[in-house]
Scaffold this motif. Sequence first.
Motif, PDB file in Angstrom:
ATOM      1  N   ASP A   1       0.853  -1.190   0.000  1.00  0.00           N
ATOM      2  CA  ASP A   1       0.000   0.000   0.000  1.00  0.00           C
ATOM      3  C   ASP A   1       0.886   1.236   0.000  1.00  0.00           C
ATOM      4  O   ASP A   1       1.813   1.343   0.805  1.00  0.00           O
ATOM      5  N   ASP A   2       0.595   2.162  -0.892  1.00  0.00           N
ATOM      6  CA  ASP A   2       1.382   3.392  -0.978  1.00  0.00           C
ATOM      7  C   ASP A   2       0.945   4.338   0.135  1.00  0.00           C
ATOM      8  O   ASP A   2      -0.107   4.983   0.047  1.00  0.00           O
ATOM      9  N   VAL A   3       1.748   4.396   1.194  1.00  0.00           N
ATOM     10  CA  VAL A   3       1.423   5.233   2.343  1.00  0.00           C
ATOM     11  C   VAL A   3       2.050   6.609   2.114  1.00  0.00           C
ATOM     12  O   VAL A   3       3.240   6.822   2.356  1.00  0.00           O
ATOM     13  N   LEU A   4       1.231   7.549   1.633  1.00  0.00           N
ATOM     14  CA  LEU A   4       1.701   8.883   1.272  1.00  0.00           C
ATOM     15  C   LEU A   4       0.690   9.919   1.750  1.00  0.00           C
ATOM     16  O   LEU A   4      -0.503   9.624   1.875  1.00  0.00           O
ATOM     17  N   TYR A   5       1.157  11.125   2.006  1.00  0.00           N
ATOM     18  CA  TYR A   5       0.246  12.210   2.376  1.00  0.00           C
ATOM     19  C   TYR A   5      -0.469  12.719   1.134  1.00  0.00           C
ATOM     20  O   TYR A   5       0.178  13.112   0.163  1.00  0.00           O
ATOM     21  N   PRO A   6      -1.792  12.749   1.137  1.00  0.00           N
ATOM     22  CA  PRO A   6      -2.540  13.062  -0.087  1.00  0.00           C
ATOM     23  C   PRO A   6      -2.432  14.499  -0.575  1.00  0.00           C
ATOM     24  O   PRO A   6      -2.537  14.755  -1.776  1.00  0.00           O
ATOM     25  N   HIS A   7      -2.214  15.468   0.329  1.00  0.00           N
ATOM     26  CA  HIS A   7      -2.237  16.870  -0.086  1.00  0.00           C
ATOM     27  C   HIS A   7      -0.869  17.415  -0.484  1.00  0.00           C
ATOM     28  O   HIS A   7      -0.766  18.552  -0.936  1.00  0.00           O
ATOM     29  N   LEU A   8       0.180  16.616  -0.305  1.00  0.00           N
ATOM     30  CA  LEU A   8       1.517  17.055  -0.714  1.00  0.00           C
ATOM     31  C   LEU A   8       1.726  16.731  -2.187  1.00  0.00           C
ATOM     32  O   LEU A   8       1.218  15.731  -2.692  1.00  0.00           O
ATOM     33  N   THR A   9       2.505  17.568  -2.870  1.00  0.00           N
ATOM     34  CA  THR A   9       2.833  17.282  -4.263  1.00  0.00           C
ATOM     35  C   THR A   9       3.932  16.225  -4.326  1.00  0.00           C
ATOM     36  O   THR A   9       4.542  15.872  -3.308  1.00  0.00           O
ATOM     37  N   VAL A  10       4.173  15.722  -5.527  1.00  0.00           N
ATOM     38  CA  VAL A  10       5.230  14.727  -5.719  1.00  0.00           C
ATOM     39  C   VAL A  10       6.577  15.294  -5.265  1.00  0.00           C
ATOM     40  O   VAL A  10       7.337  14.636  -4.541  1.00  0.00           O
ATOM     41  N   THR A  11       6.865  16.521  -5.677  1.00  0.00           N
ATOM     42  CA  THR A  11       8.146  17.156  -5.307  1.00  0.00           C
ATOM     43  C   THR A  11       8.231  17.336  -3.798  1.00  0.00           C
ATOM     44  O   THR A  11       9.265  17.023  -3.179  1.00  0.00           O
ATOM     45  N   GLU A  12       7.169  17.852  -3.166  1.00  0.00           N
ATOM     46  CA  GLU A  12       7.180  18.064  -1.719  1.00  0.00           C
ATOM     47  C   GLU A  12       7.375  16.748  -0.974  1.00  0.00           C
ATOM     48  O   GLU A  12       8.149  16.679  -0.005  1.00  0.00           O
ATOM     49  N   THR A  13       6.709  15.707  -1.421  1.00  0.00           N
ATOM     50  CA  THR A  13       6.839  14.397  -0.769  1.00  0.00           C
ATOM     51  C   THR A  13       8.282  13.921  -0.779  1.00  0.00           C
ATOM     52  O   THR A  13       8.821  13.484   0.258  1.00  0.00           O
ATOM     53  N   LEU A  14       8.933  14.002  -1.932  1.00  0.00           N
ATOM     54  CA  LEU A  14      10.310  13.507  -2.039  1.00  0.00           C
ATOM     55  C   LEU A  14      11.310  14.429  -1.366  1.00  0.00           C
ATOM     56  O   LEU A  14      12.291  13.965  -0.780  1.00  0.00           O
ATOM     57  N   VAL A  15      11.069  15.739  -1.417  1.00  0.00           N
ATOM     58  CA  VAL A  15      11.993  16.682  -0.772  1.00  0.00           C
ATOM     59  C   VAL A  15      11.939  16.525   0.748  1.00  0.00           C
ATOM     60  O   VAL A  15      12.982  16.483   1.419  1.00  0.00           O
ATOM     61  N   TYR A  16      10.734  16.429   1.315  1.00  0.00           N
ATOM     62  CA  TYR A  16      10.628  16.232   2.765  1.00  0.00           C
ATOM     63  C   TYR A  16      11.276  14.918   3.190  1.00  0.00           C
ATOM     64  O   TYR A  16      11.944  14.844   4.232  1.00  0.00           O
ATOM     65  N   THR A  17      11.104  13.868   2.390  1.00  0.00           N
ATOM     66  CA  THR A  17      11.742  12.587   2.694  1.00  0.00           C
ATOM     67  C   THR A  17      13.259  12.716   2.643  1.00  0.00           C
ATOM     68  O   THR A  17      13.975  12.175   3.497  1.00  0.00           O
ATOM     69  N   ALA A  18      13.757  13.446   1.643  1.00  0.00           N
ATOM     70  CA  ALA A  18      15.206  13.659   1.525  1.00  0.00           C
ATOM     71  C   ALA A  18      15.747  14.425   2.727  1.00  0.00           C
ATOM     72  O   ALA A  18      16.812  14.096   3.271  1.00  0.00           O
ATOM     73  N   LEU A  19      15.005  15.443   3.169  1.00  0.00           N
ATOM     74  CA  LEU A  19      15.457  16.237   4.318  1.00  0.00           C
ATOM     75  C   LEU A  19      15.534  15.401   5.590  1.00  0.00           C
ATOM     76  O   LEU A  19      16.372  15.651   6.463  1.00  0.00           O
ATOM     77  N   LEU A  20      14.675  14.384   5.690  1.00  0.00           N
ATOM     78  CA  LEU A  20      14.645  13.546   6.887  1.00  0.00           C
ATOM     79  C   LEU A  20      15.619  12.368   6.821  1.00  0.00           C
ATOM     80  O   LEU A  20      16.209  11.991   7.835  1.00  0.00           O
ATOM     81  N   ARG A  21      15.809  11.799   5.623  1.00  0.00           N
ATOM     82  CA  ARG A  21      16.569  10.551   5.523  1.00  0.00           C
ATOM     83  C   ARG A  21      18.029  10.744   5.154  1.00  0.00           C
ATOM     84  O   ARG A  21      18.871   9.929   5.544  1.00  0.00           O
TER      85      ARG A  21
END
Length: 592
Positions: free
Chosen positions: A94-114
């Motif tokens: 199951d793709d567990v993702l925040y629905p209101h974030l854009t593709v770029t925001e999702t990956l950038v926030y993940t990059a900032l954390l990981r």
Amino acid sequence: MQFDEVVYRIRIAAGGGLLKKKTKSEERVILKGISGMVLPGEMLAMLGPSGSGKTTLLTALGGRLGGHLAGSITYNGKPFSNAMKRNTGFVTQDDVLYPHLTVTETLVYTALLRLPRTLSKGEKAEHAEAVIAQLGLSRCRNSIIGGPFLRGVSGGERKRVSIGQEMLINPSLLFLDEPTSGLDSTTAQKIVSTLWELANGGRTVVMTIHQPSSRLFYMFHKVLLLSEGNPLYFGKGAAVLDYFSSVGFAPSVAMNPADFLLDLANGVATAESNEDQAAIKQSLVNAYKTQLSAAVKSELDVDSSLHTPTNDRKLKRWSNTWLDQFSVLFRRGIKERKHESFSTIKIVQVLVVAILTGLLWWQSPVDHLQDQVGLFFFYSGFWGFYPLFQAIFTFPQERMMLSKERASGMYRLSSYFMALTLGDLPMELVLPTVFYAITYWMAGLKHTAGAFFSGLFVLLYSVLCSQGLGLAIGAAVMDQKSATTLGSVIMLTFLLASGYYVQHVPAFIAWIKYISISQYTFKLLLSSQYESDQIYRCGTNQTCFVRDFPSIKTVGIGGRGSIVAVLAMAVMLVLYRLIAYVALMRVGVTRN
């Protein structure tokens, strides 16, 4: 990665109830001695029907399965460790993702954390951009992810975003659970082709897949076939049909190899076969043990030169500092939850109730003391229930995301909890402030700044306490229906014991008022509006003290009682959030 004789057992709890006889608990073996090895540059596909143990084995290999797990699983000759976690990607079905974030925001926030703190924010964003380009997501980079009731990117794009989150850390080992589930054949082909390219780049890719097309099947370097937790085949994908032909099971017609393997795993030898399915499965299990097991075991004795040493001591447990994690989670949380907190339906709901309340209590004079007291009790009731139910759903809705990200070692639980708690404050306090401002002046309450702002402070204080109670219930129960029922019972109990409905409460149950948010809120709201020696007209030519009014006399106003109420609510404010935090640790959403 090597796995040798992996066995997994679960204990099924005893059944029964009030009208049913309880049964004894039993132990069930889910994985029954599975062995294999996958090298850098290889893609291993685990096939089998539903319930065969594919996902369980994948979860075990990814270091995310607790319980009665036996056998040996090693990575570069070593057991799973923090060092491996940093080099391992795990994509859930199951793709567990925040629905209101854009593709770029999702990956950038993940990059900032990981990504490690040695990289600047700009460099982390560049990594995210590179992954977007690598996975062909440039066209939808500014589109929101979406969800069941929110239009967003397509299913294939959503799956690539999930893969992209793991690709950010440049993993040497990538696990994927059913990456093609629910996708059309063309989109599935693109996903597996991307994974094949990643494997050819030197990574190790392990996936479960249910029913791949023949084009996808021939991309797999190795295949593991499971049936009811038993291995039926492990080896090269190109050699699978030759093996089963050698043990007496060959397809009668030209067909997709994956379909043929699934038929065998289900105990169906040929389309016309009437043989006993259990007998066919047992025959295949025995064939594996006699003809393949020894070859697989010998393959596990790999030259130690393949092992890449890792130094766990040099690797810090967290990629970023607590403050960096808090900052990113705070910004991400506000950006995501503002859509829910300020949804049109919630704003309309609060405004309609506020205007209706103001009209019902329109310019209520102090001589109509019962009406004004009723308004303050309504404040304590409405703004006890409303934030409670908003908060109850927080952790049950966030549980999957929290489990996924914590299992990847993205952040500390404390940084997440503080970011969520503080990030919700501005959004949770705006609507009660608007509600109070509308109703206060429409009802014609005391026209002084002190009375207005002290009453507002009490109301917001109450909202924070009720929100904390909701967080605690939601975290402890983790089931929306059960949590809602429990929250309703608790809040109704608080309201009944607050001294408005019943003024002569029996002593054996009167203790409830000392833990009642509603009672303290009601007391402080009355104290913000009235003074102990204030009088009102209680008859035609008669005046009485406000403090002697029955509903007020029960709870009291001013004096030490108000100080006690403020301190008691301060304890609740902290205690409920502490309970929520401890509950999150106990329900198993943390793994490190």
